[in-house]
Design an enzyme around this catalytic site. Structure first.
Site, PDB file in Angstrom:
ATOM      1  N   ARG A   1       8.787  -4.800  41.148  1.00 46.25           N
ATOM      2  CA  ARG A   1       8.960  -3.783  40.104  1.00 46.25           C
ATOM      3  C   ARG A   1       8.218  -4.141  38.806  1.00 46.25           C
ATOM      4  O   ARG A   1       8.159  -3.357  37.880  1.00 46.25           O
ATOM      5  CB  ARG A   1      10.460  -3.575  39.834  1.00 46.25           C
ATOM      6  CG  ARG A   1      11.171  -2.844  40.961  1.00 46.25           C
ATOM      7  CD  ARG A   1      12.690  -3.001  40.906  1.00 46.25           C
ATOM      8  NE  ARG A   1      13.127  -4.294  41.428  1.00 46.25           N
ATOM      9  CZ  ARG A   1      14.390  -4.706  41.422  1.00 46.25           C
ATOM     10  NH1 ARG A   1      15.338  -3.937  40.919  1.00 46.25           N
ATOM     11  NH2 ARG A   1      14.717  -5.893  41.915  1.00 46.25           N
TER      12      ARG A   1
ATOM     13  N   GLU B   1      25.743  -4.370  46.963  1.00 45.56           N
ATOM     14  CA  GLU B   1      24.479  -4.130  46.249  1.00 45.56           C
ATOM     15  C   GLU B   1      24.371  -2.649  45.901  1.00 45.56           C
ATOM     16  O   GLU B   1      24.845  -1.790  46.648  1.00 45.56           O
ATOM     17  CB  GLU B   1      23.291  -4.566  47.110  1.00 45.56           C
ATOM     18  CG  GLU B   1      23.192  -6.074  47.285  1.00 45.56           C
ATOM     19  CD  GLU B   1      23.133  -6.819  45.964  1.00 45.56           C
ATOM     20  OE1 GLU B   1      22.291  -6.469  45.109  1.00 45.56           O
ATOM     21  OE2 GLU B   1      23.945  -7.742  45.767  1.00 45.56           O
TER      22      GLU B   1
ATOM     23  N   LYS C   1     -12.587 -24.205   9.074  1.00 38.57           N
ATOM     24  CA  LYS C   1     -12.382 -24.912  10.343  1.00 38.57           C
ATOM     25  C   LYS C   1     -12.664 -26.395  10.168  1.00 38.57           C
ATOM     26  O   LYS C   1     -13.675 -26.751   9.545  1.00 38.57           O
ATOM     27  CB  LYS C   1     -13.314 -24.348  11.407  1.00 38.57           C
ATOM     28  CG  LYS C   1     -13.081 -24.936  12.790  1.00 38.57           C
ATOM     29  CD  LYS C   1     -14.347 -25.084  13.609  1.00 38.57           C
ATOM     30  CE  LYS C   1     -15.125 -26.320  13.215  1.00 38.57           C
ATOM     31  NZ  LYS C   1     -16.254 -26.616  14.109  1.00 38.57           N
TER      32      LYS C   1
ATOM     33  N   ASN D   1     -15.422 -24.855  -6.789  1.00 44.64           N
ATOM     34  CA  ASN D   1     -15.396 -23.394  -6.675  1.00 44.64           C
ATOM     35  C   ASN D   1     -16.475 -22.969  -5.690  1.00 44.64           C
ATOM     36  O   ASN D   1     -17.643 -23.289  -5.877  1.00 44.64           O
ATOM     37  CB  ASN D   1     -15.653 -22.778  -8.049  1.00 44.64           C
ATOM     38  CG  ASN D   1     -15.207 -21.334  -8.069  1.00 44.64           C
ATOM     39  OD1 ASN D   1     -15.620 -20.546  -7.208  1.00 44.64           O
ATOM     40  ND2 ASN D   1     -14.363 -20.993  -9.012  1.00 44.64           N
TER      41      ASN D   1
ATOM     42  N   ALA E   1     -18.581 -16.363  -3.330  1.00 43.32           N
ATOM     43  CA  ALA E   1     -18.557 -15.407  -2.225  1.00 43.32           C
ATOM     44  C   ALA E   1     -19.800 -15.544  -1.358  1.00 43.32           C
ATOM     45  O   ALA E   1     -20.892 -15.777  -1.866  1.00 43.32           O
ATOM     46  CB  ALA E   1     -18.461 -13.989  -2.764  1.00 43.32           C
TER      47      ALA E   1
HETATM   48  C1  UD1 Z   1      20.410  -9.958  42.648  1.00 46.18           C
HETATM   49  C2  UD1 Z   1      21.778  -9.816  43.328  1.00 46.18           C
HETATM   50  C3  UD1 Z   1      22.598  -8.780  42.578  1.00 46.18           C
HETATM   51  C4  UD1 Z   1      22.747  -9.212  41.150  1.00 46.18           C
HETATM   52  C5  UD1 Z   1      21.412  -9.491  40.496  1.00 46.18           C
HETATM   53  C6  UD1 Z   1      21.617 -10.154  39.152  1.00 46.18           C
HETATM   54  C7  UD1 Z   1      21.406 -10.301  45.692  1.00 46.18           C
HETATM   55  C8  UD1 Z   1      21.274  -9.735  47.055  1.00 46.18           C
HETATM   56  N1  UD1 Z   1      21.587  -9.418  44.700  1.00 46.18           N
HETATM   57  O1  UD1 Z   1      19.786  -8.691  42.768  1.00 46.18           O
HETATM   58  O2  UD1 Z   1      23.884  -8.657  43.163  1.00 46.18           O
HETATM   59  O3  UD1 Z   1      23.470  -8.228  40.413  1.00 46.18           O
HETATM   60  O4  UD1 Z   1      20.601 -10.359  41.302  1.00 46.18           O
HETATM   61  O5  UD1 Z   1      20.428 -10.318  38.445  1.00 46.18           O
HETATM   62  O6  UD1 Z   1      21.378 -11.505  45.511  1.00 46.18           O
HETATM   63  N2  UD1 Z   1      14.576 -14.475  45.532  1.00 46.18           N
HETATM   64  C9  UD1 Z   1      14.145 -15.490  46.369  1.00 46.18           C
HETATM   65  N3  UD1 Z   1      13.886 -15.191  47.675  1.00 46.18           N
HETATM   66  C10 UD1 Z   1      14.092 -13.965  48.201  1.00 46.18           C
HETATM   67  C11 UD1 Z   1      14.532 -12.931  47.357  1.00 46.18           C
HETATM   68  C12 UD1 Z   1      14.775 -13.217  46.028  1.00 46.18           C
HETATM   69  O7  UD1 Z   1      13.970 -16.634  45.933  1.00 46.18           O
HETATM   70  O8  UD1 Z   1      13.848 -13.802  49.407  1.00 46.18           O
HETATM   71  C13 UD1 Z   1      14.825 -14.788  44.109  1.00 46.18           C
HETATM   72  C14 UD1 Z   1      13.992 -13.952  43.178  1.00 46.18           C
HETATM   73  O9  UD1 Z   1      12.786 -14.610  42.873  1.00 46.18           O
HETATM   74  C15 UD1 Z   1      14.896 -13.818  41.967  1.00 46.18           C
HETATM   75  C16 UD1 Z   1      16.305 -13.931  42.531  1.00 46.18           C
HETATM   76  O10 UD1 Z   1      16.174 -14.492  43.811  1.00 46.18           O
HETATM   77  O11 UD1 Z   1      14.677 -14.861  41.025  1.00 46.18           O
HETATM   78  C17 UD1 Z   1      17.004 -12.573  42.622  1.00 46.18           C
HETATM   79  O12 UD1 Z   1      16.256 -11.713  43.444  1.00 46.18           O
HETATM   80  P1  UD1 Z   1      16.049 -10.176  43.128  1.00 46.18           P
HETATM   81  O13 UD1 Z   1      15.258  -9.578  44.216  1.00 46.18           O
HETATM   82  O14 UD1 Z   1      15.567 -10.005  41.749  1.00 46.18           O
HETATM   83  O15 UD1 Z   1      17.555  -9.658  43.233  1.00 46.18           O
HETATM   84  P2  UD1 Z   1      18.217  -8.435  42.480  1.00 46.18           P
HETATM   85  O16 UD1 Z   1      17.856  -7.176  43.188  1.00 46.18           O
HETATM   86  O17 UD1 Z   1      17.969  -8.514  41.043  1.00 46.18           O
HETATM   87 CA    CA Z   2      16.694  -9.703  39.802  1.00 47.75          CA
END
Ligand code: UD1
Ligand code: CA
Length: 457
Positions: free
Chosen positions: A15, A151, A348, A374, A377
């Site tokens: 996103r 979710e 500089k 001084n 300019a």
């Molecule tokens: C997640 C939570 C949601 C919560 C929100 C809070 C889950 C399923 N949902 O949603 O309930 O309200 O965070 O901010 O956990 N990541 C990985 N590997 C993956 C997918 C994600 O490391 O396969 C990491 C992402 O880089 C990120 C974090 O996990 O830092 C959260 O992932 P993201 O996809 O942003 O979850 P949200 O939809 O925000």
């Molecule tokens: Ca997130």
């Protein structure tokens, strides 16, 4: 009980619509992940694991030398799957604290509470302070016990109306977490293994699920889009502005200041609108900064004033100086007391002695300027000969006429006067007027060229 932290940072951040991995996007000039690491380190855990995947090398490089261990999640199949990659490396008896890498402003204090509340069960950080849209909702039973997390994309109408949401942080015993996690499936709207499904599984198994509610809405704000990032940046900056105001700094507008580093201020410092401070900036007592200035790694001594639209970088300014408007101090500029650097003057790698002035349109580079000099300019130190940089020395009490060109290396001795428009390529003697320009001539028998009347060939 030993504490191990896992930071989830493998997601792409679709996103954001960006080539940069999401956790490398910045708040106040620092990557999101840096804040989460800081909060984790404040707890002094045994080890910190960072799960990385999308843009993995880039993320790792950005944190070269950080005291963390990298765990690869080659395919991003969800937050639950991400945790699964790290759990085998954590001792069974340890408490695992799991942090979303995209929720940057979490406070260590909240995480400490979370770890304390986990006990033998599981603890989650939740919030009902701000709009829940996009987040996982916390479903409780009639008695108020947490039942599960749903979710947004899988939620029914009634569930969407729930105000309390999961903030992206949980803690629990490592071996029990592994057991619950093994039961997580990906039958959901996103076909992902949700970490949040662990809550329902744990609750159904009779484990105690405690919720720690955040007390500050900023600390639980996740960054999923450019808009959320921009909103959080402003909230963060507003927080810093309030701290400055509380410490006695006069800010013209608490929404129009950006501190991307450390800003240390003496007494009665005033800062006008739209200023940006980067790196380490120190402002002495009574320093005034005009509107639209950028200061990066700068120290300014007491009573100095920087006027509108000035850009100062890696520079040192003495007491009682006046800089700008439209001045530029580049790396290595060091001004003594009471120096004036006016509009469209660039300095500089040069020291400028006490009381010296360059008030308009000048370039002073690789120079040593004495006291009470001084600079007129249009004066230029020609420091570059096409191959290397050369130094210009201007001793105390010199007067450099307007539009002088000082071809370095050159020394203008104490008390020299340089006639306006001179090109000086040899050292000057002290206390004398040196003029190096063509003599002025007027031609009495000169006639102006005749213009042809229209139509004439
Ligand atoms: C997640 C939570 C949601 C919560 C929100 C809070 C889950 C399923 N949902 O949603 O309930 O309200 O965070 O901010 O956990 N990541 C990985 N590997 C993956 C997918 C994600 O490391 O396969 C990491 C992402 O880089 C990120 C974090 O996990 O830092 C959260 O992932 P993201 O996809 O942003 O979850 P949200 O939809 O925000
Ligand atoms: Ca997130």
């Amino acid at each position: 009980m030993p504490l191990h932290v896992v930071i989830l940072a493998a997601g792409q951040g679709k996103r954001m619509h960006s080539a940069l991995p999401k956790v490398l996007h910045r708040i106040a000039g620092r990557p999101l992940l840096a804040y989460v690491m800081d909060a984790a380190m404040a707890l002094k855990p045994e080890r910190i694991f960072v799960v990385h995947g999308h843009g993995g090398a880039e993320v790792k490089n950005a944190f070269a030398g950080a005291p963390v261990e990298w765990v690869d999640q080659a395919r991003q199949l969800g937050t639950g799957h991400a945790l699964m990659q790290a759990l085998p490396r954590i001792p069974r008896t340890a408490t695992a604290l799991v942090l979303n890498g995209d929720v940057p402003l979490i406070r260590a204090e909240t995480l400490r509470k979370l770890v304390r509340s986990a006990g033998k069960g599981i603890a989650i950080a939740t919030s009902d302070l701000s709009d829940p849209s996009g987040y996982g909702r916390v479903v409780r039973d009639a008695k108020g016990h947490v039942q599960h997390i749903v979710e947004q994309k899988d939620a029914k109408r009634a569930e969407l109306a729930i105000r309390e949401w999961y903030a992206g942080f949980l803690a629990g015993n490592a071996s029990r977490l592994a057991g619950w996690l093994a039961k997580v499936a990906n039958r959901n709207a996103q076909k992902e293994y949700y970490l949040t499904d662990v809550i329902g599984i744990a609750a159904a198994a009779g484990a105690q699920v405690s919720a720690v509610k955040a007390t500050d809405s900023r600390e639980v704000a996740g960054v999923n889009s450019r808009e959320e990032l921009a909103i959080l940046e402003r909230a963060y900056q507003n927080g810093q502005a309030k701290k400055l105001l509380a410490a006695g700094v006069a800010l013209a507008d608490l929404w129009r200041v950006d501190v991307r580093g450390e800003l240390e201020c003496g007494r009665d410092v005033s800062i006008d609108v739209n200023c940006v401070f980067e790196g380490k900036v120190r402002l002495g007592d009574r320093v005034r900064i005009g509107p639209n200035c950028v200061l990066k790694n700068v120290t300014i001594a007491s009573g100095s004033e920087v006027l509108a639209f000035s850009l100062l970088e890696d520079a040192e300014v003495g007491a009682g100086c006046r800089i700008g408007p439209y001045a530029r101090l580049r790396p290595g500029a060091a001004l003594g007391e009471g120096v004036h650097i006016g509009n469209f003057v660039e300095v500089k790698a040069s020291r400028i002695g006490a009381g010296s002035k360059a008030n308009h349109l000048a370039y002073i580079g690789d120079a040593e300027v004495g006291a009470r000099v001084n600079i007129g300019a249009g004066t230029i130190t020609c420091n570059f000969d096409g191959a290397s940089k050369n130094r210009t020395v201007i001793e105390d009490d010199c007067f450099i006429g307007s539009d002088a060109t000082l071809v370095a290396p050159v020394r203008i001795a104490k008390g020299s006067y340089i006639g306006a428009g001179s090109t000086i390529s040899r050292d000057t003697p002290p206390g004398q007027l040196t003029v190096a320009r063509a003599r002025q001539v007027s031609l009495p028998r000169w006639t102006p060229p005749r213009k042809k009347p229209a139509g004439e060939k």
